[in-house]
Enzyme design. Sequence first.
Site, short mmCIF file in Angstrom:
data_model
loop_
_atom_site.label_atom_id
_atom_site.label_comp_id
_atom_site.label_asym_id
_atom_site.label_seq_id
_atom_site.Cartn_x
_atom_site.Cartn_y
_atom_site.Cartn_z
N SER A 18 -34.75 17.86 -11.94
CA SER A 18 -35.51 18.96 -11.37
C SER A 18 -36.95 18.54 -11.10
O SER A 18 -37.67 19.22 -10.42
CB SER A 18 -35.50 20.15 -12.31
OG SER A 18 -36.18 19.80 -13.50
N ASN A 73 -32.15 15.78 -20.32
CA ASN A 73 -33.54 16.14 -20.06
C ASN A 73 -33.68 17.63 -19.74
O ASN A 73 -34.04 18.42 -20.61
CB ASN A 73 -34.09 15.26 -18.93
CG ASN A 73 -35.61 15.30 -18.87
OD1 ASN A 73 -36.22 16.24 -19.32
ND2 ASN A 73 -36.21 14.27 -18.33
N ASP A 74 -33.34 18.00 -18.52
CA ASP A 74 -33.55 19.40 -18.12
C ASP A 74 -32.80 20.39 -19.01
O ASP A 74 -33.28 21.49 -19.25
CB ASP A 74 -33.11 19.59 -16.66
CG ASP A 74 -34.03 18.87 -15.70
OD1 ASP A 74 -35.21 18.65 -16.07
OD2 ASP A 74 -33.58 18.50 -14.61
N VAL A 75 -31.64 19.99 -19.52
CA VAL A 75 -30.82 20.94 -20.28
C VAL A 75 -31.37 21.19 -21.68
O VAL A 75 -30.86 22.02 -22.42
CB VAL A 75 -29.35 20.48 -20.39
CG1 VAL A 75 -28.72 20.41 -19.02
CG2 VAL A 75 -29.23 19.16 -21.12
N VAL A 76 -32.42 20.44 -22.07
CA VAL A 76 -33.04 20.70 -23.38
C VAL A 76 -34.51 21.07 -23.22
O VAL A 76 -35.26 21.05 -24.17
CB VAL A 76 -32.92 19.47 -24.32
CG1 VAL A 76 -31.47 19.22 -24.68
CG2 VAL A 76 -33.54 18.23 -23.71
#
Lengths: 466, 96
Positions: free
Chosen positions: A433, A392-395
């Site tokens: 996050s 999620n956050d890393v993309v």
Amino acid sequence: MIDNWQTFLIEGIYFLAAILFILGLKKMSSPVTARGGIIWAGVGMILATLATFLTPHLSNLDLIVIAIILGATPAWWSAKKVAMANMPQMIALYNGMGGGAAAAIAGVELIRASAGHELSNTVQTLAVLGAIIGTISFSGSIIAFAKLQGLIKKSLLFNKQQIINLGLFVFLLVLGAVIVYIGSVPVIVIILFFLVALVFGVLVTVPIGGADMPVVISLFNALTGLAVAFEGFVLSNAAMIIAGTVVGAAGTLLTQLMARAMNRPISNVLFSGFGAAEGQEASDNAGIEGSLKPIDATDAAIMMAYAEQVIIVPGYGMAVAQAQHKIWELTRALIERDVRVKFAIHPVAGRMPGHMNVLLAEAGVPYDIIFDLEEINAEFEQSDVALVIGANDVVNPIARTDPNSPIYGMPILSVDKAKNVVVIKRGKGTGFSGVENHLFYADNTRMLYGDGQKMAGELLQGIKEL
Amino acid sequence: MIEGLVALYIFMLAAFVGYEVIAKVPVILHTPLMSGSNFIHGIVLVGAMIALGHADTNLEKAIGFIGVMLATGNAVGGYFVTERMLEMFKTSKGDK
């Protein structure tokens, strides 16, 4: 200096063990030789342990043997049993044990000092420092373990927490200074000193959120190394000094690499708590264009089967769903159809850097089709499909565009540049996050809602039926 | 005995070694490597054995005993976890 053959032999073996540790660590830094590396280090450990039995005037031999058996059995059993997805917390747990052991050494030495076996000021200072670091690493690692294992769910933030922590730390240093200065204090002071250090380790770790845990575990790993080195000075044991310091330095570097990959300074991880970002959630939802567009597994399967290149982006969701085996089956089905398949791994995908690699390796995915962020980011533009599973956050492209976002500036995988994006996701929630992911609303993104393993199975089914 | 300044030299050199050895590690090995270095500080077992070996009172023995147990857990658990992880690294060519 060397008074008899026993000491000579022991020192020689420690020397050999230190060399084996360093060479082992060196070998572990390349995938080809890594297996040999741990075996070399293991041989070093066994040699050093056996040599220690030869130490002159070593009493309580029976207790030592019983303690080793009692310590080894559960550790061996749990290390063999644990699922790959739970590795990070096991590392945290074993690391905490090391910190605790260093603290115990300091405990014995300090209590002996108070009973008359006086230590020099330098040695006493190092014993106290090692005790502080080791104890914090011990209780902190246990909390990290409990959090990752799901035993503690909430990130606890309470009022004036930082001031309390600071106060407690100062008190801890004062107690340490008193112990060093007076030399032989009553045992009760030493016990108080350790209790304060334990509480401090807990309080420092409790507010830290799951996403930051890898950095924290790595930091505790480095700290334990340092504590071991300090206690090595206390016992003038060269093997402990060298091995402890090497781990301390290597662990520090590893911590920096991780923190940099997350774009979060270590001080931030330790002192803010990710909870600070939660307040911003509401405002992030504003300004999202587009809508969430669901897709069936069958349609997604067709899309992938006729693609030229597919990039798979796994995240922690894959670990939770245990989907790696199905994903590898899916990959092989695609490769049979002459689709080029690559895996893109973000440095902090999962709970630790390399966590995804370990899971994929467990499923049998060869490491030469797995790529890091820098290696693969340019390739998304030429890819027909990017399959995001549980990441999620890393993309999240917001990290590139919105300076107000808590994850702004974090390097991300440019999944949004692929011609089509398929996101396998269990529900509509946000990542760690708490930031809404703009990728999911993009025109070229389709959402495949469901459990990672089940959906990967359905995709596989879809491809086989073609 | 290791004298103060010599100890400092050992400390400094070992720190450089640790830093250099890790500097060129590919991301895919980060978790196994963290686990491997976690195993290496299991050498604390040696110190814990010595501490328990010269413990006199029951309190010292109890603390030393716990120390040896914890240290063994660190070394043994760290070894097998690392080995299990590293066992899985294979290339598509089929060799190890």
